[in-house]
Design a protein around this motif. Structure first.
Motif, mmCIF file in Angstrom:
data_model
loop_
_atom_site.group_PDB
_atom_site.id
_atom_site.type_symbol
_atom_site.label_atom_id
_atom_site.label_comp_id
_atom_site.label_asym_id
_atom_site.label_seq_id
_atom_site.Cartn_x
_atom_site.Cartn_y
_atom_site.Cartn_z
ATOM 1 N N THR A 122 0.828 -1.208 0.000
ATOM 2 C CA THR A 122 0.000 0.000 0.000
ATOM 3 C C THR A 122 0.861 1.256 0.000
ATOM 4 N N VAL A 123 2.098 1.146 0.531
ATOM 5 C CA VAL A 123 3.026 2.284 0.565
ATOM 6 C C VAL A 123 4.072 2.075 -0.528
ATOM 7 N N PRO A 124 4.371 3.086 -1.319
ATOM 8 C CA PRO A 124 5.395 2.933 -2.364
ATOM 9 C C PRO A 124 6.723 2.475 -1.796
ATOM 10 N N VAL A 125 7.444 1.695 -2.578
ATOM 11 C CA VAL A 125 8.725 1.146 -2.119
ATOM 12 C C VAL A 125 9.729 2.252 -1.828
ATOM 13 N N TRP A 126 9.739 3.281 -2.695
ATOM 14 C CA TRP A 126 10.715 4.358 -2.490
ATOM 15 C C TRP A 126 10.475 5.077 -1.171
ATOM 16 N N LEU A 127 9.202 5.167 -0.761
ATOM 17 C CA LEU A 127 8.905 5.833 0.501
ATOM 18 C C LEU A 127 9.380 4.989 1.685
ATOM 19 N N ILE A 128 9.266 3.676 1.563
ATOM 20 C CA ILE A 128 9.756 2.790 2.621
ATOM 21 C C ILE A 128 11.271 2.915 2.758
ATOM 22 N N VAL A 129 11.969 2.910 1.620
ATOM 23 C CA VAL A 129 13.434 3.050 1.646
ATOM 24 C C VAL A 129 13.834 4.399 2.242
ATOM 25 N N PHE A 130 13.133 5.460 1.841
ATOM 26 C CA PHE A 130 13.440 6.788 2.375
ATOM 27 C C PHE A 130 13.237 6.821 3.886
ATOM 28 N N GLY A 131 12.166 6.206 4.368
ATOM 29 C CA GLY A 131 11.914 6.186 5.804
ATOM 30 C C GLY A 131 12.996 5.442 6.572
ATOM 31 N N VAL A 132 13.472 4.318 6.019
ATOM 32 C CA VAL A 132 14.531 3.555 6.687
ATOM 33 C C VAL A 132 15.817 4.363 6.748
ATOM 34 N N VAL A 133 16.184 4.998 5.617
ATOM 35 C CA VAL A 133 17.411 5.802 5.585
ATOM 36 C C VAL A 133 17.305 6.979 6.560
ATOM 37 N N LEU A 134 16.144 7.630 6.601
ATOM 38 C CA LEU A 134 15.958 8.766 7.511
ATOM 39 C C LEU A 134 16.092 8.330 8.968
ATOM 40 N N CYS A 135 15.544 7.191 9.304
ATOM 41 C CA CYS A 135 15.650 6.684 10.681
ATOM 42 C C CYS A 135 17.105 6.406 11.043
ATOM 43 N N LEU A 136 17.862 5.838 10.101
ATOM 44 C CA LEU A 136 19.275 5.563 10.372
ATOM 45 C C LEU A 136 20.055 6.858 10.592
ATOM 46 N N VAL A 137 19.763 7.875 9.782
ATOM 47 C CA VAL A 137 20.452 9.160 9.932
ATOM 48 C C VAL A 137 20.129 9.799 11.276
ATOM 49 N N VAL A 138 18.866 9.796 11.659
ATOM 50 C CA VAL A 138 18.465 10.377 12.950
ATOM 51 C C VAL A 138 19.115 9.620 14.100
ATOM 52 N N ALA A 139 19.150 8.285 14.005
ATOM 53 C CA ALA A 139 19.766 7.489 15.067
ATOM 54 C C ALA A 139 21.255 7.800 15.180
ATOM 55 N N ALA A 140 21.933 7.971 14.032
ATOM 56 C CA ALA A 140 23.356 8.299 14.061
ATOM 57 C C ALA A 140 23.594 9.667 14.693
ATOM 58 N N ILE A 141 22.752 10.663 14.367
ATOM 59 C CA ILE A 141 22.898 12.006 14.945
ATOM 60 C C ILE A 141 22.699 11.970 16.460
ATOM 61 N N LEU A 142 21.666 11.255 16.910
ATOM 62 C CA LEU A 142 21.418 11.149 18.349
ATOM 63 C C LEU A 142 22.578 10.474 19.060
ATOM 64 N N PHE A 143 23.131 9.457 18.423
ATOM 65 C CA PHE A 143 24.263 8.754 19.032
ATOM 66 C C PHE A 143 25.455 9.684 19.187
ATOM 67 N N LEU A 144 25.739 10.483 18.146
ATOM 68 C CA LEU A 144 26.861 11.410 18.219
ATOM 69 C C LEU A 144 26.638 12.480 19.285
ATOM 70 N N VAL A 145 25.400 12.999 19.378
ATOM 71 C CA VAL A 145 25.104 14.034 20.378
ATOM 72 C C VAL A 145 25.267 13.490 21.787
ATOM 73 N N VAL A 146 24.688 12.327 22.042
ATOM 74 C CA VAL A 146 24.777 11.732 23.380
ATOM 75 C C VAL A 146 26.222 11.396 23.725
ATOM 76 N N SER A 147 26.972 10.870 22.762
ATOM 77 C CA SER A 147 28.374 10.538 23.010
ATOM 78 C C SER A 147 29.176 11.791 23.331
#
Length: 226
Positions: A143-168
Motif C-alpha cells: 500500500t506504501v510505495p517502495v521508495w517511501l519505505i526506503v526513504f523512511g529507513v534511511v531517515l531513521c538511520l540518519v536520525v539514530a546516528a545524529i542522536l548517538f553522536l550528540v549523546v556521546s
C-alpha cells in the motif's frame, strides 16, 4: 432430404470423434475432485454441468481473442468417466473440422482460470487441466510505495546516528569536566604548604577567624579558676 441430413450429421459426428480423443492434437484432459473439495455439499456432474463447462471455455476463448465467433458448440468433450475426468478440444468456428491451436486454448484458460474455478466452486487443485500449469497468484503490491519505505529507513538511520553522536559528545564532555575537577583538587592539595611544630604537622590558620591551639586552650582552662 432426410437421408442427406442424416449423412451430414454422421460425418460431423465422425469428424468430431477424430478431433476429440485422448492425446489428440490440441486436446486437453480435465480432472475434477468435487467430493474432495465440497464434501457433503458436493454436486453431481451431469449434462448441465457439462454445458456450463463448455460455456466457460467458450467464454474464455472469446475473452482472450476478443472475437465473438467461438460458440458453445465449438467446445467438444469426450471420454467422460464417472470419476469426473474427460478430454476437450476447441474447434475453429470458421472451419469446424479443425481445432484451435493448443497454445491459444492454454493462454485463454490461464487468463480466465479464476473465473472457471469460481463457476464450479473449485480451485486449481480440485479442477485440474493436466497439461496447463496452475495460475500463479498476482504479486501483492504494498500500500506504501517502495521508495517511501526506503526513504523512511534511511531517515531513521540518519536520525539514530545524529542522536548517538550528540549523546556521546555530552557524555565525553562530562567525563572531561570531572577529570579536570579531580586534577585541580589534587594540584591544590599538592601546592598547600604543611607547617610543623616540634615535628608535628599543624593545620593552616584561618587568617580571618584564627585557630585555637588545643594545647594552650587546655592550659588556660586549667589555670583560669585561680
Amino acid at each position: 432430404m432426410l437421408g442427406v441430413l442424416l449423412l451430414a450429421f454422421s460425418l460431423v459426428t465422425i469428424v468430431h470423434s477424430e478431433l476429440c480423443r485422448p492425446d489428440a492434437q490440441n486436446a486437453f484432459k480435465v480432472r475434477l475432485s468435487i467430493k474432495t473439495a465440497l464434501g457433503d455439499n458436493a454436486y453431481a456432474w451431469d449434462a448441465s454441468e457439462e454445458y456450463l463447462f463448455k460455456a466457460m471455455v467458450a467464454f474464455a476463448m472469446r475473452r482472450y481473442s476478443n472475437k465473438e465467433t467461438t460458440q458453445i458448440s465449438n467446445v467438444l468433450l469426450c471420454n467422460m468417466t464417472e470419476r469426473v475426468s474427460f478430454w476437450f478440444v476447441v474447434t475453429d468456428s470458421a472451419r469446424n473440422v479443425t481445432t484451435v491451436p493448443g497454445s491459444e486454448v492454454e493462454a485463454a484458460i490461464r487468463m480466465n482460470r479464476n473465473r472457471i474455478n469460481s463457476a464450479f466452486l473449485l480451485t486449481d487443485n480440485t479442477l485440474q487441466f493436466l497439461k496447463i500449469s496452475s495460475t500463479l497468484s498476482p504479486p501483492i503490491e504494498p500500500t506504501v510505495p517502495v521508495w517511501l519505505i526506503v526513504f523512511g529507513v534511511v531517515l531513521c538511520l540518519v536520525v539514530a546516528a545524529i542522536l548517538f553522536l550528540v549523546v556521546s559528545g555530552i557524555r565525553k564532555r562530562k567525563k572531561n569536566n570531572n577529570e579536570s575537577a579531580e586534577t585541580g583538587d589534587l594540584e591544590d592539595k599538592c601546592d598547600t604548604p604543611v607547617t610543623t611544630e616540634n615535628g608535628i604537622p599543624c593545620d593552616i590558620l584561618d587568617l580571618k577567624a584564627g585557630q585555637i591551639n588545643g594545647v594552650y586552650a587546655a592550659d588556660d582552662e586549667r589555670f583560669t579558676p585561680l
